[in-house]
Scaffold this motif. Sequence first.
Motif, PDB file in Angstrom:
ATOM      1  N   ASP A   1     -12.666  29.943   8.309  1.00 35.70           N
ATOM      2  CA  ASP A   1     -12.354  30.342   9.397  1.00 35.70           C
ATOM      3  C   ASP A   1     -11.658  31.881   9.800  1.00 35.70           C
ATOM      4  N   GLU A   2     -12.357  32.957   9.415  1.00 42.40           N
ATOM      5  CA  GLU A   2     -11.561  33.819   9.609  1.00 42.40           C
ATOM      6  C   GLU A   2     -13.880  35.171   9.708  1.00 42.40           C
ATOM      7  N   THR A   3     -13.636  36.452  10.688  1.00 46.99           N
ATOM      8  CA  THR A   3     -14.439  36.752  10.318  1.00 46.99           C
ATOM      9  C   THR A   3     -14.497  37.852   9.420  1.00 46.99           C
ATOM     10  N   LEU A   4     -13.814  37.336   8.266  1.00 49.13           N
ATOM     11  CA  LEU A   4     -13.465  38.441   7.221  1.00 49.13           C
ATOM     12  C   LEU A   4     -14.224  38.289   6.252  1.00 49.13           C
ATOM     13  N   LEU A   5     -14.826  38.994   5.867  1.00 49.23           N
ATOM     14  CA  LEU A   5     -16.916  39.164   4.674  1.00 49.23           C
ATOM     15  C   LEU A   5     -15.934  39.585   3.371  1.00 49.23           C
ATOM     16  N   ALA A   6     -15.905  39.474   2.010  1.00 45.61           N
ATOM     17  CA  ALA A   6     -15.573  39.918   1.088  1.00 45.61           C
ATOM     18  C   ALA A   6     -17.176  40.370   0.828  1.00 45.61           C
ATOM     19  N   VAL A   7     -17.028  41.798  -0.224  1.00 43.88           N
ATOM     20  CA  VAL A   7     -18.761  41.875  -0.320  1.00 43.88           C
ATOM     21  C   VAL A   7     -18.225  42.291  -1.194  1.00 43.88           C
ATOM     22  N   GLY A   8     -18.997  42.372  -2.743  1.00 45.79           N
ATOM     23  CA  GLY A   8     -19.305  42.482  -4.133  1.00 45.79           C
ATOM     24  C   GLY A   8     -19.952  43.609  -4.251  1.00 45.79           C
ATOM     25  N   TYR A   9     -20.514  44.537  -5.178  1.00 48.98           N
ATOM     26  CA  TYR A   9     -21.681  45.780  -5.244  1.00 48.98           C
ATOM     27  C   TYR A   9     -21.784  46.247  -6.354  1.00 48.98           C
ATOM     28  N   SER A  10     -22.948  46.277  -7.487  1.00 49.31           N
ATOM     29  CA  SER A  10     -23.060  46.061  -8.478  1.00 49.31           C
ATOM     30  C   SER A  10     -22.052  47.444  -9.133  1.00 49.31           C
ATOM     31  N   ASN A  11     -22.053  48.197  -8.075  1.00 49.29           N
ATOM     32  CA  ASN A  11     -21.176  49.596  -8.813  1.00 49.29           C
ATOM     33  C   ASN A  11     -19.461  49.140  -8.452  1.00 49.29           C
TER      34      ASN A  11
ATOM     35  N   VAL B   1     -15.850  47.107  -4.049  1.00 48.00           N
ATOM     36  CA  VAL B   1     -15.653  45.611  -3.603  1.00 48.00           C
ATOM     37  C   VAL B   1     -14.977  45.653  -1.703  1.00 48.00           C
ATOM     38  N   ALA B   2     -15.809  45.406  -0.994  1.00 48.66           N
ATOM     39  CA  ALA B   2     -15.190  46.550   0.272  1.00 48.66           C
ATOM     40  C   ALA B   2     -14.944  45.082   1.577  1.00 48.66           C
ATOM     41  N   LEU B   3     -13.913  44.800   1.548  1.00 46.57           N
ATOM     42  CA  LEU B   3     -13.573  43.629   3.070  1.00 46.57           C
ATOM     43  C   LEU B   3     -14.098  44.774   4.401  1.00 46.57           C
ATOM     44  N   LEU B   4     -15.372  43.109   5.056  1.00 46.19           N
ATOM     45  CA  LEU B   4     -15.817  43.937   5.932  1.00 46.19           C
ATOM     46  C   LEU B   4     -15.249  42.716   7.262  1.00 46.19           C
ATOM     47  N   ASP B   5     -15.603  43.563   8.852  1.00 43.76           N
ATOM     48  CA  ASP B   5     -14.841  42.148   9.466  1.00 43.76           C
ATOM     49  C   ASP B   5     -16.295  42.611  10.575  1.00 43.76           C
ATOM     50  N   ALA B   6     -16.769  41.035  10.248  1.00 49.19           N
ATOM     51  CA  ALA B   6     -17.572  41.817  11.491  1.00 49.19           C
ATOM     52  C   ALA B   6     -17.007  41.395  13.007  1.00 49.19           C
ATOM     53  N   GLU B   7     -16.262  41.274  13.539  1.00 53.70           N
ATOM     54  CA  GLU B   7     -15.806  40.739  14.613  1.00 53.70           C
ATOM     55  C   GLU B   7     -15.545  42.634  15.237  1.00 53.70           C
ATOM     56  N   SER B   8     -14.319  43.343  14.432  1.00 54.58           N
ATOM     57  CA  SER B   8     -13.965  44.712  14.650  1.00 54.58           C
ATOM     58  C   SER B   8     -15.641  45.628  14.471  1.00 54.58           C
TER      59      SER B   8
ATOM     60  N   LEU C   1     -11.996  48.404  -2.987  1.00 57.88           N
ATOM     61  CA  LEU C   1     -11.211  48.447  -4.289  1.00 57.88           C
ATOM     62  C   LEU C   1     -12.546  48.591  -5.242  1.00 57.88           C
ATOM     63  N   ILE C   2     -12.014  49.666  -6.085  1.00 59.42           N
ATOM     64  CA  ILE C   2     -12.795  50.152  -7.232  1.00 59.42           C
ATOM     65  C   ILE C   2     -13.013  49.741  -8.117  1.00 59.42           C
ATOM     66  N   TYR C   3     -13.964  49.256  -9.090  1.00 59.12           N
ATOM     67  CA  TYR C   3     -13.940  48.677 -10.502  1.00 59.12           C
ATOM     68  C   TYR C   3     -15.565  49.438 -11.570  1.00 59.12           C
ATOM     69  N   ASP C   4     -14.615  49.547 -12.834  1.00 58.15           N
ATOM     70  CA  ASP C   4     -14.941  50.500 -12.978  1.00 58.15           C
ATOM     71  C   ASP C   4     -16.011  49.427 -13.827  1.00 58.15           C
ATOM     72  N   ASP C   5     -16.759  48.498 -13.393  1.00 59.27           N
ATOM     73  CA  ASP C   5     -17.678  47.812 -14.090  1.00 59.27           C
ATOM     74  C   ASP C   5     -18.734  46.731 -12.965  1.00 59.27           C
ATOM     75  N   ASP C   6     -19.245  46.037 -13.074  1.00 57.35           N
ATOM     76  CA  ASP C   6     -20.546  45.392 -12.576  1.00 57.35           C
ATOM     77  C   ASP C   6     -19.707  44.304 -11.829  1.00 57.35           C
ATOM     78  N   ILE C   7     -20.066  44.059 -10.392  1.00 58.64           N
ATOM     79  CA  ILE C   7     -19.418  43.309 -10.167  1.00 58.64           C
ATOM     80  C   ILE C   7     -20.727  41.716 -10.234  1.00 58.64           C
ATOM     81  N   LYS C   8     -19.822  40.775 -11.124  1.00 56.58           N
ATOM     82  CA  LYS C   8     -20.436  39.442 -11.179  1.00 56.58           C
ATOM     83  C   LYS C   8     -20.464  38.479  -9.481  1.00 56.58           C
TER      84      LYS C   8
END
Length: 798
Positions: free
Chosen positions: A70-80, A83-90, A97-104
Amino acid sequence: MAQSSSMKLLGARNMSCIVERMEWNNKMDLIAYGTEKGEVIIQRLNWQKIVTFPTPGEDVRVRSLSWQMDETLLAVGYSNGKVALLDAESETIISGLIYDDDIKKVYFSKAINRKESLDSYTCSAKDKHRRYLPKLPPLTNIDPCLKTLDQKSFPKGSPCFLVVIMRSGKVHLLLLGALQAGSIDLTQHVLNPDQFDVYDVRLNGDFNAIYALLRDGQQLKLLHFHNQVLQDSISPMLELASHCAHILETKNYINDTQQCLTEAWETVQLEMDNKLTKYANSQAYGMISAHFLELLVFGYATLEVEEFLFETLTEKGFKKIANSVDLSLNNLQGLVFKQLNGAAINMFYFLNTIAGFGRMTHFFEALISPDVASEAMRACGSYLLKVHELQRTIDTLVYDMKLFHSWIIFTILRLSHQEIPDDMVFTGKENVALAEFFCAMEPDIQEPCEGDDVIEEKSATASGIAGEYSSGDASPSPTLTPRSKFNLERVGQYLENSYLTQLHTVNPDELWPRLLAENECLAQCNLFVPHDKKLSLIQQRDKMFNAIDAVFHKPTESISGSFKLSTAVICGDLQPIPPESAADPEQQSNYDYVTCSYHVHEATKCDMLALTLSLQEAMVLEFSRGDDYLLRCTRVQLQPGPFTPQLQEDYYNLRFVDLQFYNESSISMLAQTSTPATGVRPHSYFVQFSLSASRNHCTQHQLAPLMKLPEATVTHSVHDIPDAATFKGLDGVCEMLAVSGSRKVATVLSDRRRKMTIFEMEIEEEEDDTEMSQASFLEISKESVLATGSNEADKAET
């Protein structure tokens, strides 16, 4: 078996690039999709693009997308590993966040609804700090585009978990996107870690257990882990996570403020460096102080000083420099007094609150260590003392620089025999201050030890008026650390990650420093905040941040250690992975076809998991969260059974392409014909499978430590279950599906994931356009292609 489903084609578009991931928002008409370029695009149902987020790096792919409920917030996981939290409204990146492994995979859990009871922890007010703490002033000097991901605010919305699944098998839980709420390494719970792959990990509906679907050798397993800390402490965790988010925001604000401080100080250096440093470099060490003292006391100027005052500076040029320096120093004063001091006070308030939570051992014993929280408070107090020390240093510098600027202008006027204004006459106190200021420019150098480099040579080649050099160690050096020529300030050393070379002078009239010096027991008492005079502001900040990080280690350790394997469910068998492909996750996925979808049914307190066992077989598992501890299993296959009536030719060789829960009562499936003949284009079908119709074909099992479902279940054909499956033929070769039961929409990717088709679901049967033939699909598809071509032509003209 119904032969068609009630769905209406809304439109189709040829995309400009390959689409790799899609996800519908459950509340708004927003769909997010990731492209092969690593971009994330959010658009509406009518194809209107809202925002495009660029790729975070070269050759980075989008692994997963998930909307917050119920929010405009989108979580995206990248291969590097990002993990980014994106706001479609703003249209901004909220945090990352940054991890040292590939995101599943990354996903938001459902919203956490706290159930209040007599023995549960309750919070009477939200964000109570707003009553007592003034809002921190904005930092107008920082460009938002230059900020890194971890320098943004954290999301506000319905409380939920953010789950990050790594390809290595590690799973991280974050509460409110801020508090590290435990982690688990799934490779520690399998028999064959060399042949391991994780497909999905989900939190159950009560937030006290997780389901992990993974490969263990040649077996497809579903592991159920219970967590007692999550079960007992979810409400205190929400309180702690809220304060953790405030602390992280304050940490980011402190980092931003110190960045502004550095930029303001670099402006001071830049203004003074061009003219004054050239003169400083031309003089031997100690001569600058001597020349200025001689000019101040006796009124005589050497040829070098006269050349510097009349040819290099001039009165007009120096006034311009003085005004710029004064403005920059005023900015420094404001940043320290308002922003930095206010942020330190806010940080102390939040840490003090957490220390108070730690004394409520009945609720927070597993989450907070009171001693560690108190140590973080003391570190924050030390940082606040260092801020006050820097503030006094800047105030002294402002006074000295104004006095020095006035004296330079006074000297130029006097030596050039011009009229001196009456307000430019210096008092005896000001003359003494000027003499002390000149003496402090170049401190006396101790004699170097044998074998050491000659310090005078280093001093003669030093450049810049503001750079200081540290000994690199807290212990005193046998020789004086070389400083820059023309040392007019002591502020720059606070902004370096090294020990202070010029310690702050203590006022002998202050009672508290004398009291500490006379009573060593007070200086070592934990009730008082220590004041380390040797540390710079950067070092004191890092020390405070390390102490704060230690506060949040305990919840991570407590929750991570509380995961206990309660049930292992063997779902089916998989093909073996060759040794040369075992180390490559991309190659592992080529040897089995496993896709899954998860749904929480609140009305029946049931966790539902749908997964494919092979290209033709799927399974639906329903875990009851009640006291009965039951597992319901429904196994279906696309192939017809021995007693299946005559079917269309395509229905005899269908295979799964994708599946998702449409809602709690139905599953949307994407199927495709598999023909051995080469050159024959496969046909695609949209299948809506009813779980209520197949209820009589499921088996019930009591949860046990080890369950082998292939031996205790029966596979049924979807064609043999009455009114269970409805088929709809689709145009093109479809490869991916995204559905939303709350929005009543479905999206299909076809033509090598370059064509997106959107359908409206649950259309009334009396509507004329409910049932559409393959020919009408082709017509609309052609129209969409023409429309896309015309749009591209218009863009080319513009």
